[in-house]
Structures are given as structure tokens and as C-alpha cells.
Scaffold this motif. Structure first.
Motif, PDB file in Angstrom:
ATOM      1  N   LEU A  86      -0.801 -51.673 157.301  1.00 43.24           N
ATOM      2  CA  LEU A  86      -1.029 -51.974 155.875  1.00 43.24           C
ATOM      3  C   LEU A  86      -1.878 -53.322 155.340  1.00 43.24           C
ATOM      4  CD1 LEU A  86       2.347 -50.939 154.864  1.00 43.24           C
ATOM      5  CD2 LEU A  86       0.380 -49.818 154.523  1.00 43.24           C
ATOM      6  N   VAL A  87      -1.966 -54.066 156.407  1.00 48.60           N
ATOM      7  CA  VAL A  87      -2.825 -55.399 156.292  1.00 48.60           C
ATOM      8  C   VAL A  87      -4.380 -55.248 156.266  1.00 48.60           C
ATOM      9  CG1 VAL A  87      -3.096 -57.802 157.197  1.00 48.60           C
ATOM     10  CG2 VAL A  87      -1.070 -56.882 157.260  1.00 48.60           C
ATOM     11  N   ALA A  88      -4.873 -54.350 157.465  1.00 50.64           N
ATOM     12  CA  ALA A  88      -6.109 -53.925 157.549  1.00 50.64           C
ATOM     13  C   ALA A  88      -6.430 -52.879 156.631  1.00 50.64           C
ATOM     14  CB  ALA A  88      -6.604 -53.700 158.937  1.00 50.64           C
ATOM     15  N   ARG A  89      -5.407 -52.017 156.236  1.00 48.87           N
ATOM     16  CA  ARG A  89      -5.567 -50.835 155.234  1.00 48.87           C
ATOM     17  C   ARG A  89      -6.307 -49.794 156.183  1.00 48.87           C
ATOM     18  NH1 ARG A  89      -3.595 -52.061 150.597  1.00 48.87           N
ATOM     19  NH2 ARG A  89      -4.296 -50.148 149.666  1.00 48.87           N
ATOM     20  N   THR A  90      -5.973 -49.851 157.291  1.00 42.40           N
ATOM     21  CA  THR A  90      -6.539 -48.631 158.264  1.00 42.40           C
ATOM     22  C   THR A  90      -5.485 -47.573 158.889  1.00 42.40           C
ATOM     23  OG1 THR A  90      -6.485 -50.291 159.969  1.00 42.40           O
ATOM     24  CG2 THR A  90      -8.485 -50.011 158.619  1.00 42.40           C
ATOM     25  N   ARG A  91      -6.017 -46.448 159.191  1.00 40.88           N
ATOM     26  CA  ARG A  91      -5.143 -45.514 159.883  1.00 40.88           C
ATOM     27  C   ARG A  91      -5.827 -45.211 161.288  1.00 40.88           C
ATOM     28  NH1 ARG A  91      -4.562 -43.259 154.900  1.00 40.88           N
ATOM     29  NH2 ARG A  91      -2.597 -43.472 153.864  1.00 40.88           N
ATOM     30  N   LEU A  92      -4.882 -45.022 162.346  1.00 40.51           N
ATOM     31  CA  LEU A  92      -5.514 -44.538 163.324  1.00 40.51           C
ATOM     32  C   LEU A  92      -4.706 -43.331 163.996  1.00 40.51           C
ATOM     33  CD1 LEU A  92      -7.504 -44.877 165.851  1.00 40.51           C
ATOM     34  CD2 LEU A  92      -5.768 -46.274 167.044  1.00 40.51           C
ATOM     35  N   TRP A  93      -5.565 -42.056 163.908  1.00 38.51           N
ATOM     36  CA  TRP A  93      -4.703 -40.648 164.078  1.00 38.51           C
ATOM     37  C   TRP A  93      -5.250 -40.242 165.294  1.00 38.51           C
ATOM     38  CZ3 TRP A  93      -2.765 -37.975 159.874  1.00 38.51           C
ATOM     39  CH2 TRP A  93      -2.903 -38.675 158.384  1.00 38.51           C
ATOM     40  N   THR A  94      -4.090 -39.331 165.859  1.00 35.95           N
ATOM     41  CA  THR A  94      -4.224 -38.463 167.143  1.00 35.95           C
ATOM     42  C   THR A  94      -4.827 -37.314 166.681  1.00 35.95           C
ATOM     43  OG1 THR A  94      -1.938 -37.491 166.850  1.00 35.95           O
ATOM     44  CG2 THR A  94      -2.225 -39.704 168.262  1.00 35.95           C
ATOM     45  N   LYS A  95      -5.484 -36.661 167.727  1.00 34.82           N
ATOM     46  CA  LYS A  95      -6.185 -35.299 167.314  1.00 34.82           C
ATOM     47  C   LYS A  95      -5.225 -34.410 166.712  1.00 34.82           C
ATOM     48  CE  LYS A  95      -9.787 -35.559 170.920  1.00 34.82           C
ATOM     49  NZ  LYS A  95     -10.480 -35.008 172.210  1.00 34.82           N
ATOM     50  N   GLU A  96      -4.131 -34.431 167.300  1.00 29.80           N
ATOM     51  CA  GLU A  96      -2.864 -33.404 166.646  1.00 29.80           C
ATOM     52  C   GLU A  96      -2.576 -33.892 165.501  1.00 29.80           C
ATOM     53  OE1 GLU A  96      -2.931 -33.694 170.991  1.00 29.80           O
ATOM     54  OE2 GLU A  96      -2.863 -35.262 169.698  1.00 29.80           O
ATOM     55  N   GLY A  97      -2.361 -35.238 164.847  1.00 28.80           N
ATOM     56  CA  GLY A  97      -2.268 -35.366 163.594  1.00 28.80           C
ATOM     57  C   GLY A  97      -3.282 -35.021 162.734  1.00 28.80           C
ATOM     58  N   MET A  98      -4.494 -35.207 163.120  1.00 28.87           N
ATOM     59  CA  MET A  98      -5.588 -35.013 162.181  1.00 28.87           C
ATOM     60  C   MET A  98      -5.544 -33.603 162.064  1.00 28.87           C
ATOM     61  SD  MET A  98      -8.977 -37.077 163.250  1.00 28.87           S
ATOM     62  CE  MET A  98      -9.000 -36.711 164.726  1.00 28.87           C
ATOM     63  N   ALA A  99      -5.381 -32.485 163.166  1.00 23.68           N
ATOM     64  CA  ALA A  99      -5.181 -31.209 162.941  1.00 23.68           C
ATOM     65  C   ALA A  99      -4.217 -30.460 161.955  1.00 23.68           C
ATOM     66  CB  ALA A  99      -4.927 -30.464 164.405  1.00 23.68           C
ATOM     67  N   LEU A 100      -3.287 -31.375 161.778  1.00 25.98           N
ATOM     68  CA  LEU A 100      -2.122 -30.958 160.916  1.00 25.98           C
ATOM     69  C   LEU A 100      -2.473 -31.223 159.299  1.00 25.98           C
ATOM     70  CD1 LEU A 100       1.223 -31.847 162.615  1.00 25.98           C
ATOM     71  CD2 LEU A 100       0.333 -29.612 162.617  1.00 25.98           C
ATOM     72  N   PHE A 101      -3.342 -32.215 159.176  1.00 22.29           N
ATOM     73  CA  PHE A 101      -3.998 -32.518 157.970  1.00 22.29           C
ATOM     74  C   PHE A 101      -5.079 -31.908 157.635  1.00 22.29           C
ATOM     75  CE2 PHE A 101      -0.126 -35.453 158.115  1.00 22.29           C
ATOM     76  CZ  PHE A 101       0.062 -35.908 157.046  1.00 22.29           C
ATOM     77  N   GLY A 102      -5.745 -31.060 158.749  1.00 24.18           N
ATOM     78  CA  GLY A 102      -7.110 -30.580 158.193  1.00 24.18           C
ATOM     79  C   GLY A 102      -8.207 -31.814 158.146  1.00 24.18           C
TER      80      GLY A 102
END
Length: 389
Positions: free
Chosen positions: A77-93
């Protein structure tokens, strides 16, 4: 002269000692080098094994996530970034370079993937993260192809500012779409059970009232009422076996005729494979029961030579969705005539069938026996075959 020789011997002795010391130092350095090399090789092997175990553990972790339809990501929330796993991205399309996303603004991929009706939950999640270390969540995501998934998970705060504000958190979610569908189906079934129970009670009440009006004694009422309930139960047995998706007409007729224990040779059934809706099955089942009861008492089945033909077909002369014509024809029975008094059975095979199915009933008291037919719209039929329970 002896002094020169002594000095020479001394120098030679010193040189020899130095040479020995250099040799020992060299040997010691070589041993240390060998030991260091062996230690380095051991460390390299240990590091290689650790990396192999790490990759193996990560592979199991990935496999577990994929098998459980789970995904994770970390939010800064400081850098205002997210780091996703492949599985996470798959669930969000999502399909992000290196799995890197952004928090806030038009580029916020998390918010964009949420169902429009669930986007307001983001603010609630941030407020929860500031107050507590972990929290649960449940919401929908919409993929670019229109696929909608239900996700349920948990957020865990892993770093806070001195004032308690959440700085970093990790999230994990699992796909619960099938569970939500099952819950919706159960809710639907509960409504259906309630609706059908009320309808069934109304039918039972109607049967009881009308049977009571025509029964001369309590015993006669009990006998008639019990037989009619058995007929109603037979229709429900067929529907239950098909998960209430409909009732095959041929099976429904056989179930209604079975309690009368008449030889099968005296019944003729003919018609295409037709599946009635639950409502139609209930009405047709009661009508067949009343027709069989009347045939046993007064009609063709009251004599050994009598027969009954039950047939059904589509009336092909009435458009693209022709109605179904169901016929009950009695033969070789005693002479029949219209009843002087119209009891409950007459109401069932006449008014009730017409009202329940929006159909048209015709009755003919012919010399050979009763001819009864009903024409019902195709809306009373099930297009897809029901599944067995």
C-alpha cells in the motif's frame, strides 16, 4: 679461515631452514586450498540440494494451489503495487507482465476485475486491514470472456505503520463458484418444496372435501379417499424418481394402473416418448386413476372380456407446436350411459384437467364403453429428458 667456514655453514643452515619453512608453508597452503575447495564443493552441493528442495516445495505449492483452485498475491500500500502469482491472475482473468499490478486509479487491475456490484467492497477491505490483522472476503470476478467466478478468501496484514495503518498484506482466495451454485440450487429446491407442498395440500384438501360430499358413510369415505391418495402418491413417485424434472407419460400410466391388478393383456398402451411437466403429471395421474376406478366398477374392466386402450399422439394439423391428444377408450364392456350424478371423479377427469392443463376434454358414452380424450398444449411437456435419481 675457520670463521669463514662457520659463517658459510650457518648461512647454509639458515637457507635450509627457510627452504623447509617455505615448503611446509606451501604444503599447508595446498592442504588448506584443497580443504577449502572440498568445503566449497560441499557447500555448492548443499546449496544445489536446497535449491532442488525449494523448487520441489514450490512445485507442490503450485500444484496445491491449482488443484484447490486457489490464488495469492501481495499488496504494497506504500508503493501502491501488487505482485500476483499465476494462479491468482488466473482466478481474476489477468495477464500481467511479471505479475505486477497497481493499486488505485484507472490501472487498478483488481478493481477492474471485480463484478460491478462488488467493487464497493474494496474500501471495506482496506478499512478492515487498518483495524485487524486478518479478515475474510467473498465476491465475484468477471473475466474478459464474460465468465463470472465466486471467490472466497482471507487477507493477512504483514506490516504496519506506527499509527497502525496497514502497509503490506497478502491475500489468498479460492474458487467457490460450484459451492455457490449448489447453495443457489438448494435454495431453489427449498422454494420448490414449499411451493409443491402447498399445492399438494390444496389438492389433498380438495380430494377430501369432494370425496366427503359423495360418500354415504365414513367407511366409504375412507376407502375412496385412501385410493385417491394412493393415485396421487403414484404420480409423485414417478416425479421423485426423475428429480421432479418431469414424468414420462407411459410410466405414469403404468404406475396408476398397477394397483388395480388387472391383467396386462387387458391394457393397451401406445404413443411416442412423452415427458409431462410436474403439474401436468399430477393432473393426468389423478385423471387416469379415476378413469381406472370407474372402469373397474362400471366400465369395461368390470367384465372379464373388457379392455382399455390408452394412446397419445400429437395433433399435427395445428401449427409448429401441436397439442398432445390423450385417449382413454374402453371396449367390450357393459352398456354405459351418462351418470345421473356427477361426483368427484367426473370433476377430476373433466373440469380439473381442463383448468390445470389449459386443455379441452371430450367424453363419449359409446355402446362399447367410455371414450375419454383430452387435448393439452405443448407447454405441458418437457423438452429435455429428465435424469434418474
Amino acid at each position: 679461515m675457520s670463521t669463514d667456514k662457520d659463517e658459510e655453514e650457518l648461512l647454509r643452515s639458515v637457507a635450509l631452514q627457510n627452504a623447509k619453512s617455505i615448503l611446509l608453508a606451501r604444503q599447508r597452503a595446498e592442504r588448506e586450498l584443497i580443504e577449502s575447495k572440498e568445503a566449497l564443493e560441499r557447500k555448492t552441493e548443499e546449496l544445489t540440494e536446497a535449491n532442488r528442495q525449494l523448487r520441489k516445495s514450490e512445485a507442490r505449492y503450485r500444484t496445491a494451489l491449482a488443484a484447490g483452485r486457489m490464488g495469492t498475491w501481495e499488496t504494497d500500500l506504500v508503493a501502491r503495487t501488487r505482485l500476483w502469482t499465476k494462479e491468482g491472475m488466473a482466478l481474476f482473468g489477468l495477464n500481467l507482465v511479471d505479475g505486477r499490478g497497481y493499486v488505485g486509479g484507472e490501472d487498478d487491475e483488481y478493481r477492474s476485475a471485480l463484478h460491478p456490484d462488488d467493487r464497493h467492497l474494496m474500501q471495506q477491505f482496506h478499512e478492515l486491514a487498518d483495524r485487524q490483522d486478518s479478515f475474510t472476503s467473498e465476491y465475484r470476478t468477471v473475466h474478459p470472456d464474460g465468465t463470472t467466478l465466486w471467490l472466497r478468501g482471507r487477507g493477512q496484514v504483514i506490516d504496519r505503520a506506527p499509527d497502525g495503518k496497514a502497509l503490506r498484506l497478502v491475500s489468498i482466495v479460492t474458487d467457490v463458484t460450484e459451492r455457490k451454485a449448489a447453495e443457489d440450487h438448494i435454495q431453489f429446491l427449498m422454494h420448490e418444496i414449499s411451493h409443491r407442498s402447498k399445492n399438494l395440500l390444496m389438492v389433498v384438501q380438495s380430494i377430501a372435501r369432494r370425496t366427503a360430499r359423495t360418500a354415504g358413510t365414513l367407511e366409504e369415505f375412507e376407502n375412496r379417499f385412501e385410493r385417491r391418495l394412493q393415485g396421487l402418491a403414484a404420480s409423485h413417485d414417478v416425479l421423485v424418481s426423475k428429480n421432479w424434472q418431469g414424468a414420462p407419460l407411459a410410466e405414469l400410466v403404468r404406475r396408476q394402473l398397477a394397483p388395480f391388478e388387472v391383467q396386462s393383456s387387458r391394457f393397451e398402451l401406445a404413443g411416442p416418448d412423452i415427458v409431462l411437466t410436474a403439474e401436468a403429471a399430477q393432473a393426468i395421474g389423478l385423471a387416469i386413476h379415476e378413469l381406472a376406478t370407474n372402469a373397474i366398477k362400471y366400465g369395461a374392466l368390470s367384465q372379464p372380456s373388457g379392455k382399455v386402450s390408452v394412446s397419445w399422439m400429437f395433433d399435427g394439423n395445428t401449427g409448429a407446436s401441436p397439442p398432445l391428444l390423450l385417449n382413454w377408450i374402453e371396449q367390450d364392456g357393459p352398456p354405459v350411459s351418462p351418470p345421473a350424478r356427477k361426483g368427484f371423479g367426473h370433476v377430476v377427469i373433466g373440469q380439473m384437467v381442463e383448468r390445470s392443463l389449459n386443455g379441452k376434454v371430450a367424453m363419449e358414452f359409446a355402446a362399447q364403453g367410455l371414450n375419454w380424450s383430452v387435448s393439452i398444449p405443448a407447454t405441458n411437456l418437457v423438452s429435455d429428458p429428465p435424469t434418474e435419481r
